[in-house]
Design an enzyme around this catalytic site. Structure first.
Site, short mmCIF file in Angstrom:
data_model
loop_
_atom_site.label_atom_id
_atom_site.label_comp_id
_atom_site.label_asym_id
_atom_site.label_seq_id
_atom_site.Cartn_x
_atom_site.Cartn_y
_atom_site.Cartn_z
CB SER A 120 -0.95 -0.05 1.19
OG SER A 120 -2.06 0.74 0.91
CG HIS A 164 -5.72 -2.49 0.60
ND1 HIS A 164 -4.98 -2.10 -0.50
CD2 HIS A 164 -5.21 -1.79 1.65
CE1 HIS A 164 -4.09 -1.20 -0.13
NE2 HIS A 164 -4.21 -1.00 1.16
CD1 TRP A 218 -8.14 3.53 -1.43
CD2 TRP A 218 -9.85 4.50 -2.48
NE1 TRP A 218 -8.13 4.85 -1.10
CE2 TRP A 218 -9.16 5.48 -1.73
CE3 TRP A 218 -10.97 4.88 -3.23
CZ2 TRP A 218 -9.55 6.82 -1.70
CZ3 TRP A 218 -11.35 6.23 -3.20
CH2 TRP A 218 -10.66 7.17 -2.44
CE LYS A 247 -0.05 5.40 -1.78
NZ LYS A 247 -1.13 4.84 -2.51
C1 GTR Z 1 -5.43 4.47 1.98
C2 GTR Z 1 -4.87 5.34 0.90
C3 GTR Z 1 -4.13 4.52 -0.12
C4 GTR Z 1 -3.29 3.41 0.47
C5 GTR Z 1 -3.79 2.87 1.79
C6 GTR Z 1 -2.78 2.16 2.67
O1 GTR Z 1 -6.10 5.20 2.94
O2 GTR Z 1 -5.94 6.02 0.33
O3 GTR Z 1 -3.42 5.36 -1.00
O4 GTR Z 1 -1.96 3.74 0.51
O5 GTR Z 1 -4.34 3.83 2.59
O6 GTR Z 1 -1.62 2.56 2.80
O7 GTR Z 1 -3.20 1.18 3.29
#
Ligand code: GTR
Length: 402
Positions: free
Chosen positions: A241, A382, A332, A245
């Site tokens: 996540s 996720h 997402w 990045k």
């Molecule tokens: C969310 C965010 C994402 C992603 C995620 C995470 O809130 O919108 O970009 O990085 O968190 O890190 O779990």
């Protein structure tokens, strides 16, 4: 402010055109398309520097050129961890000017015959969350982490036994100890250590939190190259996540990382921005104003202005292997946008005679891991789970000749 931004844009444009003129190559607006480059030479001498410059100036911000004093102290090295499968090692990374040392937790395969390859990735809420092992020193609490995170609470994300049994070391540390994940004006992070005199905030083209996290991965790599138990030519940088990045940015900026792995990294990571699916540049900058550099705000609701989309970030890894993974229920993060980005970066790998992705997005549980650009779509949410790690280990095995 407006004049400042215009000046920056002009500077960027003239840097781009300058390089292009010198080489006689016209630099296109790469947009959200497959990267069509003529040769390795053109890629390395013109396009890669231009794309790197774009991500540095406009997305993640420049990392500092200066250095700070950093020392590494081995705190413990214990055999017989993980029921005899591993050696647990803890190393304190002390950054001059930061009160709390960053504790690097390592599990090394027991009985290794020589230096081993490693997965290096940050954790979200503390080393002691990654496993129930009672002897992991709790990471010092960060301001954003309320209370004492439960030991082992994130262990589903860190299948330590499986990783060491496959002959890999795992190296992890808490991101919050480098830069807490909140918009606190960078008061509690490494940023102020590099300010020029009188500076109180990063400039519009200087690093945000993702930049600081990526920088810290490189500082841990500085340690790994000195650790005889690790084969530092075989270190895969990995993240889930927001930390995915970060792993991609770390891989782009530090070529010592042999593989970069992005797990469900989404917007500002692997996913193309210009698709209006899932999280957008507008939403991410509003919710997490500290992650990117201030210049990135120019692209809120204005993605078509990006010189290059996130396929450019993935291509910055070339010719080193890169892996992108998505999850079906993680809309997402835009799984298709993540796939397309890896697909659109693939022509750069092909310039090197390496196999990228060429076919349509695969069905769930059909990993594409035979080339230098890997991809899989996992059924489910996720997260980063054992299935994901199995694919990463398969991929690393191929590239590390195991
Ligand atoms: C969310 C965010 C994402 C992603 C995620 C995470 O809130 O919108 O970009 O990085 O968190 O890190 O779990």
């Amino acid at each position: 402010m407006k004049r400042y931004i215009t000046t920056l844009l002009l500077l960027l444009a003239s840097a781009v055109c300058g390089r292009a003129q010198e080489s006689g190559v016209i630099v296109p607006k790469y947009g959200s398309e497959p990267l069509k480059i003529n040769s390795v030479e053109e890629w390395e001498q013109v396009h890669r520097p231009v794309i790197m410059n774009f991500f540095e100036q406009e997305v993640y911000g420049l990392m500092p050129e200066g250095q700070v004093g950093i020392t590494y102290e081995v705190l413990s090295e214990t055999k017989g961890a993980l029921e005899g499968r591993a050696i647990r090692k803890e190393v304190a990374m002390k950054i001059a000017g930061i009160d709390t040392p960053i504790i690097i937790l390592m599990y090394l395969p027991a009985n290794a015959k020589g230096p081993v390859p490693a997965f290096l990735g940050m954790n979200f809420k503390g080393n002691h969350q990654t496993h129930t092992d009672p002897d992991i020193t709790p990471s010092p609490n960060a301001p954003v982490t309320k209370g004492d995170p439960e030991r082992g609470a994130a262990s589903r994300r860190w299948p330590m036994e499986y990783i060491v049994e496959n002959g890999y070391a795992v190296v992890t540390f808490n991101r919050d100890n480098v830069d807490p994940d909140e918009d606190d004006g960078f008061k509690n992070s490494v940023h102020p250590l590099f300010y020029a005199e009188g500076q109180t905030y990063p400039k519009a083209n200087e690093w945000g939190t993702i930049g600081a996290w990526a920088w810290s991965l490189s500082r841990v790599m500085d340690y790994l190259v000195t650790d005889k138990a690790i084969d530092s030519n075989k270190v895969a940088v990995i993240g889930h996540s927001r930390l995915g990045k970060t792993a991609l940015w770390a891989g782009a900026t530090d070529t010592r990382f042999a593989i970069a792995i992005s797990n469900n990294s989404g917007c500002g990571g692997a996913a193309l921005s210009n698709r209006e699916v899932g999280e957008s540049v507008e939403v991410i900058n509003r919710a997490f104003p500290h992650w990117f550099c201030d210049n990135y705000n120019k692209y809120r609701n204005n993605e078509e202005a990006l010189l290059v989309d996130q396929q450019g970030l993935i291509a910055l890894m070339a010719p080193r292997p890169v892996y992108v993974a998505s999850a079906t229920l993680d809309q997402w993060a835009d799984p298709e946008g993540e796939y397309l980005s890896a697909l659109y970066a693939s022509p750069v790998y092909e310039l090197y005679g390496l196999q990228g992705l060429t076919t349509p997005m695969p069905a769930p549980e059909q990993p594409m891991n035979s080339g230098h650009v890997g991809y899989h779509l996992r059924s489910g949410k996720h997260d980063i789970l054992i299935y994901d790690w199995q694919q990463y280990i398969d991929f690393a095995n191929r590239h590390f000749g195991k």
